[in-house]
Write an enzyme that holds these catalytic residues in place. Structure first.
Site, mmCIF file in Angstrom:
data_model
loop_
_atom_site.group_PDB
_atom_site.id
_atom_site.type_symbol
_atom_site.label_atom_id
_atom_site.label_comp_id
_atom_site.label_asym_id
_atom_site.label_seq_id
_atom_site.Cartn_x
_atom_site.Cartn_y
_atom_site.Cartn_z
ATOM 1 N N ARG A 193 -6.608 -1.104 9.665
ATOM 2 C CA ARG A 193 -6.598 -0.440 10.973
ATOM 3 C C ARG A 193 -7.024 -1.382 12.075
ATOM 4 O O ARG A 193 -6.465 -1.355 13.180
ATOM 5 C CB ARG A 193 -7.473 0.821 10.930
ATOM 6 N N MET B 223 0.861 -1.179 0.000
ATOM 7 C CA MET B 223 0.000 0.000 0.000
ATOM 8 C C MET B 223 0.896 1.227 0.000
ATOM 9 O O MET B 223 1.666 1.444 0.947
ATOM 10 C CB MET B 223 -0.897 -0.023 1.238
ATOM 11 N N TYR C 5 1.727 4.092 12.699
ATOM 12 C CA TYR C 5 1.331 3.950 11.288
ATOM 13 C C TYR C 5 -0.142 3.606 11.127
ATOM 14 O O TYR C 5 -0.847 3.373 12.097
ATOM 15 C CB TYR C 5 2.237 2.994 10.532
ATOM 16 N N GLU C 6 -0.599 3.625 9.873
ATOM 17 C CA GLU C 6 -2.021 3.510 9.530
ATOM 18 C C GLU C 6 -2.844 4.627 10.164
ATOM 19 O O GLU C 6 -3.998 4.446 10.539
ATOM 20 C CB GLU C 6 -2.581 2.151 9.950
ATOM 21 N N GLY C 7 -2.249 5.809 10.254
ATOM 22 C CA GLY C 7 -2.904 6.938 10.892
ATOM 23 C C GLY C 7 -2.578 6.952 12.365
ATOM 24 O O GLY C 7 -2.970 6.045 13.103
#
Length: 591
Positions: free
Chosen positions: A296, A163, A440-442
């Site tokens: 997430r 991604m 990570y992932e926001g």
């Protein structure tokens, strides 16, 4: 480090007794043939891989790390063989579409598998985890040609996925990405730009890597509404399905990180690489969120897995290590000292870890169950309700599971004392590996803003109601022996409802309030959600204790959570009531 043991019994208890997931499966056409016995057998097979193949190699892989040489990334010894065995067992495509060779299992089962894989070795889990997310995105948003060309080989693990979002100047703010996609005459696109922090962007585990890349078309609107999604393979694929020439994407370097040393985190350079549009032009971010929302929850489960491994290690150490004397009632004068587990503070630490791990396991299953209902339900109202719960709980799952997971790894390290700081005991690796999951992932702060700003305030509190309704349904079914705990959850639910009302009443007058109290609000929701999980488990466990004595610990841990951890919400309420006042008293130059 202690040998990792998959908590099969607890996973079955959560699936079968607490959430009764097989009743859901029976009403969904795609899952009608799945029963709890099959689910248990699947978990058992996955457990064997985690315990005997992956976990024993985790520390050596961390010590060796990934190697980078002139654009080539080499994974640690054992990774390639282990990944091949994992793929041959069909584990890359656990939830993938059976039409292309996937198992088609529900998320409620795959959540258990993901936990054991992350507990065994987070770094190793990332290669298949990112691939699973890419598979889902292509399946839901790609055209028939892309599906036919890529899905079968990705599901089989012959090819992997990545991604590609972040750029050197653009992390959370994807609207300002600079990667470009120029149309070619044959319907493909020439993709150029640099992406950083790309997990599994280059490695030697598979013969091809399928990158999902965010970029902008020449006529793209400004901001996030101008982002499109493209599929860019490492090697182009010929008409007959064989691999062709190398595409214009190369690895410029890998990152040297605090943790997850065996996971290749790459800088990828796209230089006119050939790619194909996934979904509609300028609709790339919504398509990518298909992957990101599942990822997430997956990242949350990384925190849970690390916590579970930390708890097992610390529990074994506390039982074996003798040190000092306990209270009179616990002293064994036949030995020169008593085991650590008799000491009050060690028990506090162990029970805190246990509460987070088993509460987190139930919560991840609860979220997975909602994802299944949203995916498979035919009834529009049932589907819509589950979708709303998923939207609400996704940021909580990502942030709360990783924050409590990190807390549990640090607590586990503390139980070990000085040995927890020494590499060969394995605890410091868990601390390092778990830390990235909060970022990570926001980042977890961004998750909090999403929860309070977009979901709760954006819906004027309506999106919170399904969760509160579920809690109220439990409170309406009292269980003897848990009267105090029912009252504690009822009071906590009233608190969260009132706090939400108060925050929403201030939004119009205080433009900074959402940003100022979002993290505390997410913790408030998280602690109350875990309380709901614990009371739900205790209610089921209480009548079964005679039949299954091990469930007595479940009831006791629920009481511990309610009395020792849930009260943390009172401090959070005070911070939320302060609003933005104390944060914005300083001028910028006064920091």
């Amino acid at each position: 480090m202690a040998d990792y043991r998959v908590p099969r019994e607890d996973m079955q208890f959560v699936l079968q007794d607490v959430f009764k997931v097989d009743k859901d499966w029976a009403q969904f056409e795609e899952l009608a043939e799945l029963d709890i016995e099959t689910a248990v057998a699947i978990i058992d097979e996955g457990a064997k891989l985690a315990e005997t193949l992956i976990a024993p190699n985790a520390r050596a892989a961390d010590e060796e790390g990934v190697q980078f040489n002139d654009g080539v990334v080499t994974t640690p010894k054992g990774y390639k063989e282990n990944f091949k065995q994992l793929a041959q067992g069909g584990w890359v495509g656990v939830t993938a579409n059976p039409e292309f060779g996937g198992m088609g299992l529900p998320k409620s089962i795959s959540a258990q598998y993901e936990e054991m894989l992350c507990a065994a070795d987070i770094s190793f889990s990332l290669y298949s985890g990112l691939t699973a997310g890419a598979i889902m995105t292509i399946d839901q948003h790609g055209d028939d040609a892309l599906k036919a060309t890529y899905l079968e080989n990705m599901i089989s693990g012959q090819w992997t996925g990545s991604m590609c979002l972040t750029e050197p100047h653009a992390g959370t703010d994807l609207g300002i990405i600079r990667s470009k996609a120029i149309p070619n005459d044959d319907g493909s696109f020439a993709i150029s730009g640099t992406k950083i922090f790309i997990t599994g962007g280059e490695h030697d585990l598979a013969e091809n890597i399928v990158h999902l890349v965010l970029a902008k078309l020449p006529d793209a609107p400004a901001g996030s509404k101008g982002i499109s999604l493209f599929l860019v393979p490492k090697f182009l694929v010929n008409q007959d399905g064989s691999l062709g020439e190398r595409n214009g994407v190369t690895c410029g370097s890998i990152e040297h990180k605090m943790g997850i040393h065996a996971s290749a985190t790459c800088v990828l350079n796209f230089d006119g690489a050939t790619g194909w549009l996934v979904g509609e032009p300028h609709k790339g971010l919504p398509a990518m969120f298909t992957m990101m929302n599942y990822e997430r929850l997956g990242v949350g489960i990384q925190g849970l897995g690390a916590a579970a491994r930390s708890y097992q290690n610390a529990l074994e150490y506390a039982q074996d290590r003798i040190q000092g004397r306990g209270a009179k009632a616990t002293r064994d004068m036949a030995k020169e000292a008593d085991p650590l587990i008799v000491h009050g503070d060690v028990r506090r630490m162990l029970l805190t870890m246990k509460a987070f791990v088993e509460g987190g396991r139930a919560f991840s299953t609860y979220v997975g169950q909602q994802l299944d209902i949203a995916k498979y339900a035919q009834d529009p109202a049932q589907k819509a309700r589950a979708e709303s719960l998923v939207q609400l709980l996704t940021p909580v799952a990502k942030a709360f599971l990783t924050d409590t997971g990190f807390e549990a790894t640090v607590i586990g390290q503390q139980v070990f004392g000085g040995h927890g700081f020494i590499r060969e005991w394995g605890q410091e690796q868990l601390v390092r590996d778990a830390r990235i999951a909060q970022i990570y992932e926001g980042t977890n702060g961004i998750q909090a803003l999403d929860l309070l700003g977009r979901k709760v305030a954006g819906s004027r509190g309506e999106m919170l109601k399904p969760l509160l309704d579920d809690i109220q349904a439990l409170l309406a079914q009292p269980q003897a022996g848990l009267e105090k705990e029912y009252q504690q959850l009822a009071e906590a639910t009233q608190i969260i409802a009132q706090v939400t009302k108060n925050v929403l009443s201030k939004v119009a007058d205080d433009e900074n309030i959402i940003n100022s109290v979002a993290v505390e609000y997410l913790y408030l929701v998280g602690y109350v959600a875990f309380a709901y999980m614990w009371l739900r488990m205790a209610k089921v466990a209480e009548p079964l204790v005679t039949e299954r004595p091990y469930l007595a610990s479940k009831v006791k841990t629920a009481k511990f959570y309610m009395s020792r951890i849930l009260p943390r919400i009172h401090g959070l309420v005070g911070a939320i009531e302060d609003g933005s006042e104390s944060l914005y008293m300083h001028e910028v130059g006064e920091f």
